[in-house]
Structures are given as C-alpha cells and as structure tokens.
Design a protein around this motif. Sequence first.
Motif, PDB file in Angstrom:
ATOM      1  N   ALA A  92     -28.927 -25.500 -56.328  1.00 59.29           N
ATOM      2  CA  ALA A  92     -29.390 -26.637 -55.516  1.00 59.29           C
ATOM      3  C   ALA A  92     -28.248 -27.642 -55.355  1.00 59.29           C
ATOM      4  O   ALA A  92     -27.383 -27.756 -56.227  1.00 59.29           O
ATOM      5  N   THR A  93     -28.270 -28.363 -54.251  1.00 59.50           N
ATOM      6  CA  THR A  93     -27.263 -29.398 -54.023  1.00 59.50           C
ATOM      7  C   THR A  93     -27.861 -30.767 -54.290  1.00 59.50           C
ATOM      8  O   THR A  93     -28.950 -31.076 -53.823  1.00 59.50           O
ATOM      9  N   TRP A  94     -27.141 -31.546 -55.062  1.00 55.03           N
ATOM     10  CA  TRP A  94     -27.514 -32.938 -55.280  1.00 55.03           C
ATOM     11  C   TRP A  94     -26.556 -33.784 -54.451  1.00 55.03           C
ATOM     12  O   TRP A  94     -25.337 -33.748 -54.660  1.00 55.03           O
ATOM     13  N   ASN A  95     -27.116 -34.516 -53.498  1.00 52.86           N
ATOM     14  CA  ASN A  95     -26.300 -35.366 -52.633  1.00 52.86           C
ATOM     15  C   ASN A  95     -25.865 -36.623 -53.371  1.00 52.86           C
ATOM     16  O   ASN A  95     -26.577 -37.135 -54.233  1.00 52.86           O
ATOM     17  N   ARG A  96     -24.715 -37.105 -52.994  1.00 56.94           N
ATOM     18  CA  ARG A  96     -24.153 -38.315 -53.604  1.00 56.94           C
ATOM     19  C   ARG A  96     -25.107 -39.486 -53.417  1.00 56.94           C
ATOM     20  O   ARG A  96     -25.955 -39.472 -52.527  1.00 56.94           O
ATOM     21  N   LEU A  97     -24.952 -40.478 -54.256  1.00 55.18           N
ATOM     22  CA  LEU A  97     -25.738 -41.695 -54.095  1.00 55.18           C
ATOM     23  C   LEU A  97     -25.166 -42.472 -52.913  1.00 55.18           C
ATOM     24  O   LEU A  97     -23.958 -42.454 -52.669  1.00 55.18           O
ATOM     25  N   SER A  98     -26.027 -43.141 -52.196  1.00 54.27           N
ATOM     26  CA  SER A  98     -25.579 -43.857 -50.995  1.00 54.27           C
ATOM     27  C   SER A  98     -24.714 -45.058 -51.371  1.00 54.27           C
ATOM     28  O   SER A  98     -24.846 -45.633 -52.460  1.00 54.27           O
ATOM     29  N   ASP A  99     -23.855 -45.434 -50.437  1.00 54.40           N
ATOM     30  CA  ASP A  99     -23.018 -46.620 -50.649  1.00 54.40           C
ATOM     31  C   ASP A  99     -23.886 -47.856 -50.850  1.00 54.40           C
ATOM     32  O   ASP A  99     -23.568 -48.712 -51.682  1.00 54.40           O
ATOM     33  N   ALA A 100     -24.987 -47.936 -50.099  1.00 57.65           N
ATOM     34  CA  ALA A 100     -25.887 -49.089 -50.228  1.00 57.65           C
ATOM     35  C   ALA A 100     -26.473 -49.149 -51.644  1.00 57.65           C
ATOM     36  O   ALA A 100     -26.546 -50.225 -52.249  1.00 57.65           O
ATOM     37  N   TYR A 101     -26.878 -48.002 -52.180  1.00 51.61           N
ATOM     38  CA  TYR A 101     -27.434 -47.967 -53.536  1.00 51.61           C
ATOM     39  C   TYR A 101     -26.368 -48.376 -54.552  1.00 51.61           C
ATOM     40  O   TYR A 101     -26.628 -49.177 -55.452  1.00 51.61           O
TER      41      TYR A 101
END
Length: 150
Positions: free
Chosen positions: A61-70
């Motif tokens: 599974a792929t875990w996407n990076r945390l958003s810049d806003a977060y």
Amino acid sequence: MPTAEISGLREQVKQLQALATRTSDLSGVAPKLYAIAQKDFTLRFQSSPSVTSSAAVYGGATWNRLSDAYLKRNPNRKGGKQLIDTGELRRSFLRGKPGNIARVVGKTVEFGSSLPKAEWMNKKRPLVVEHEQLAKEAGAAIETYITTGK
C-alpha cells in the motif's frame, strides 16, 4: 457371504470428526494467526515513510505524504514518520495492548484496532493490507491446524 474387514475404521472416523471440528472452529489456530497479523502490522509501521514523502509500505500500500497545510499547522511533525507520533495507534495493533482486537467470532479470527482513529486513518493510509505474503502465512497456519491440529 463374502465380507471385507476394515481395520482402523473407528480411528479414521475420530480423525474425520476432529478435522470437521477444526474446520468449523478456528479458535485453536487463533494465537498463530494473531502473531502473523501482529508481525504484518509491525512491519508496516516499521516501513513508514517520512511525513514529507509518499512511499509504499510493507504489503504494497502507498501512504501519501502529509500535506503542506497540515505540516504548517503541526510543525512538530516535521522530520517525523507517518503514523508514528505518539505510538498509540501502533501499540493498538499489539495483542493485549489498549485498543487491540483479538477475538474469534464464529468462523472468523479478528485482529486489529478498536481505536476510532484507526478506522478513519485506514481510509487515508491503509493499515489493513491484504497481500500475498500475509495470505501465504495465514493459509499455511490454517492448513496445518486443520490437518494436524497443531
């Protein structure tokens, strides 16, 4: 009248009855399945990417990076790894720890987390991942249990 003697029939009937019982009640193999699942979750958390990277974790599974806003709202997360913050979620996938689910319901062995964040996080970053190695290990454990009782 010609007859055939079948020796050991009683023992074979007992073995078949035991086989039928093990097929319908997986509680005897549950501890092995819990260990397999726990190892799987542990490897997934160990392969957690950086909060600024998207990457495949154990199981594919792929875990996407945390958003810049977060990350802007939560600067303490910079430099860390995904889903490895307080350790609460990771520990909930360890048998006997708070939030852990390890139970047999009918013909189903369940292992996971009862934490509310586990459910919504699983939608963003899959924690429960069906993959070939997991199926192979669980299948082998079930087959061994059903055929030998061990």
